[in-house]
Design a protein around this motif. Structure first.
Motif, PDB file in Angstrom:
ATOM      1  N   UNK A  44      -6.154   2.398 -11.034  1.00 58.50           N
ATOM      2  CA  UNK A  44      -4.989   1.329 -10.593  1.00 58.50           C
ATOM      3  C   UNK A  44      -3.717   1.877  -9.573  1.00 58.50           C
ATOM      4  N   UNK A  45      -3.377   3.199 -10.550  1.00 56.89           N
ATOM      5  CA  UNK A  45      -2.532   3.868 -11.003  1.00 56.89           C
ATOM      6  C   UNK A  45      -2.261   4.589  -9.810  1.00 56.89           C
ATOM      7  N   UNK A  46      -3.885   5.537  -9.630  1.00 59.05           N
ATOM      8  CA  UNK A  46      -3.921   7.001  -8.970  1.00 59.05           C
ATOM      9  C   UNK A  46      -4.028   6.266  -7.601  1.00 59.05           C
ATOM     10  N   UNK A  47      -4.907   5.108  -7.028  1.00 57.70           N
ATOM     11  CA  UNK A  47      -4.854   4.019  -5.586  1.00 57.70           C
ATOM     12  C   UNK A  47      -3.033   3.937  -4.969  1.00 57.70           C
ATOM     13  N   UNK A  48      -2.924   3.381  -6.271  1.00 54.28           N
ATOM     14  CA  UNK A  48      -1.429   2.904  -5.955  1.00 54.28           C
ATOM     15  C   UNK A  48      -0.455   4.286  -5.790  1.00 54.28           C
ATOM     16  N   UNK A  49      -0.678   5.149  -6.631  1.00 53.48           N
ATOM     17  CA  UNK A  49       0.628   6.593  -5.609  1.00 53.48           C
ATOM     18  C   UNK A  49      -0.078   6.657  -4.164  1.00 53.48           C
ATOM     19  N   UNK A  50      -1.487   6.891  -3.794  1.00 53.48           N
ATOM     20  CA  UNK A  50      -1.187   7.287  -2.388  1.00 53.48           C
ATOM     21  C   UNK A  50      -1.716   6.266  -1.816  1.00 53.48           C
TER      22      UNK A  50
ATOM     23  N   UNK B 228      -2.895   3.477  -1.558  1.00 50.02           N
ATOM     24  CA  UNK B 228      -4.320   2.260  -1.183  1.00 50.02           C
ATOM     25  C   UNK B 228      -5.007   1.333  -1.381  1.00 50.02           C
ATOM     26  N   UNK B 229      -3.811   0.450  -2.089  1.00 50.37           N
ATOM     27  CA  UNK B 229      -3.583  -0.779  -2.491  1.00 50.37           C
ATOM     28  C   UNK B 229      -2.844  -2.254  -1.651  1.00 50.37           C
ATOM     29  N   UNK B 230      -3.704  -3.274  -2.569  1.00 46.98           N
ATOM     30  CA  UNK B 230      -3.677  -4.441  -1.255  1.00 46.98           C
ATOM     31  C   UNK B 230      -4.865  -4.023   0.311  1.00 46.98           C
TER      32      UNK B 230
END
Length: 275
Positions: A126-132, A134-136
């Motif tokens: 979640x941390x990695x994909x949130x930083x780029x 890609x969430x929601x």
């Protein structure tokens, strides 16, 4: 001898009957309480409803935004399962037919990855994909499901493909098919039993999954059906009739899919074990 066999069969029948009752009883309680109001449930939760009141279902259907959650779950499940089956089968085909050392290494690496629990990587994920950013996104969730589901699918396809005679593919190549045509016209149709097994298992997993969507999909518009049920249940916890009606609405699609396709699960597992 006949008498002893009869007694054994009776014992088996009684034992299986008890297991059936224990398994069905919680679903039965949820179902009968979904037709009651709160007062009737508190009076006697084990009794049948005095009348079939569908108002709980209509209200739950509206308040939990059932259609929206259903469509989101359907899109995520369909695309995830399609990509898992197609990409995993093609990967397993390369692993089984090309005896490269790199393929052997990658196959064992994918098999070894199945022992890693999701809970151990969910925070970095979640941390990695949130930083780029890609969430929601339903498509980001589909991408993750493909990654998590590919290992088991490749493992199952790999054993099945090894049992397919090479002569079939050689005959197709002689007839003018290239490698891709040979795969989709000859090999992939023969994988139907294991494909059905993988598809059904992944449908049940992805449709019912709560943890990964709850980490990825933050906004209400992207919620899947399990997330919609969770937030609806949290809001109407004391309204037991509404809550149980929402639970019934959520499990109906899974039950229908499983009833329709259960024979393919058994057939696929048996054929896979024989091969």
């Amino acid at each position: 001898m006949k008498r002893s066999n009869f007694i054994v069969n009776i014992i088996k029948f009684v034992f299986l009957g008890v297991l059936l009752v224990l398994y069905v009883f919680p679903f039965f309680i949820v179902l009968i309480n979904s037709f009651k109001d709160r007062k009737e449930i508190l009076t006697n939760p084990l009794a049948l409803a005095s009348k079939l009141n569908f108002s709980n279902y209509t209200e739950a259907f509206s308040k939990m935004n059932y259609i929206h959650g259903f469509i989101n779950s359907l899109i995520i499940t369909v695309f995830s399962v399609l990509l898992i089956t197609i990409l995993s089968s093609m990967t397993a085909y390369i692993f089984a037919r090309k005896k490269w050392k790199f393929n052997q290494f990658m196959f064992f690496l994918m098999v070894a990855s199945m022992i890693i629990p999701f809970q151990g990587i969910m925070i970095p994920l979640v941390k990695i994909y949130g930083s780029i950013g890609m969430l929601n996104s339903k498509w980001a969730l589909i991408y993750m499901y493909v990654g998590f589901g590919a290992s088991l699918a490749v493992f199952m396809y790999h054993g099945f493909i090894k049992s397919i005679p090479l002569e079939l593919e050689e005959a197709a190549i002689i007839d003018g098919c290239n490698q891709l045509q040979t795969y989709f016209k000859i090999v992939f149709p023969l994988l139907k039993p294991v494909t059905m097994t993988i598809a059904i298992l992944d449908i049940l997993w992805i449709w019912n999954d709560f943890l990964l969507p709850s980490l990825v999909l933050m906004v209400p518009e992207q919620r899947t059906l399990p997330l919609s049920v969770f937030y609806f249940y949290g809001t109407y916890t004391i309204e037991y009739g509404l809550a149980t009606a929402g639970l019934v609405l959520a499990i109906i699609p899974v039950i229908i899919v499983y009833i329709i396709m259960q024979k393919h699960i058994i057939k696929g597992v048996l054929q896979g074990s024989i091969k």
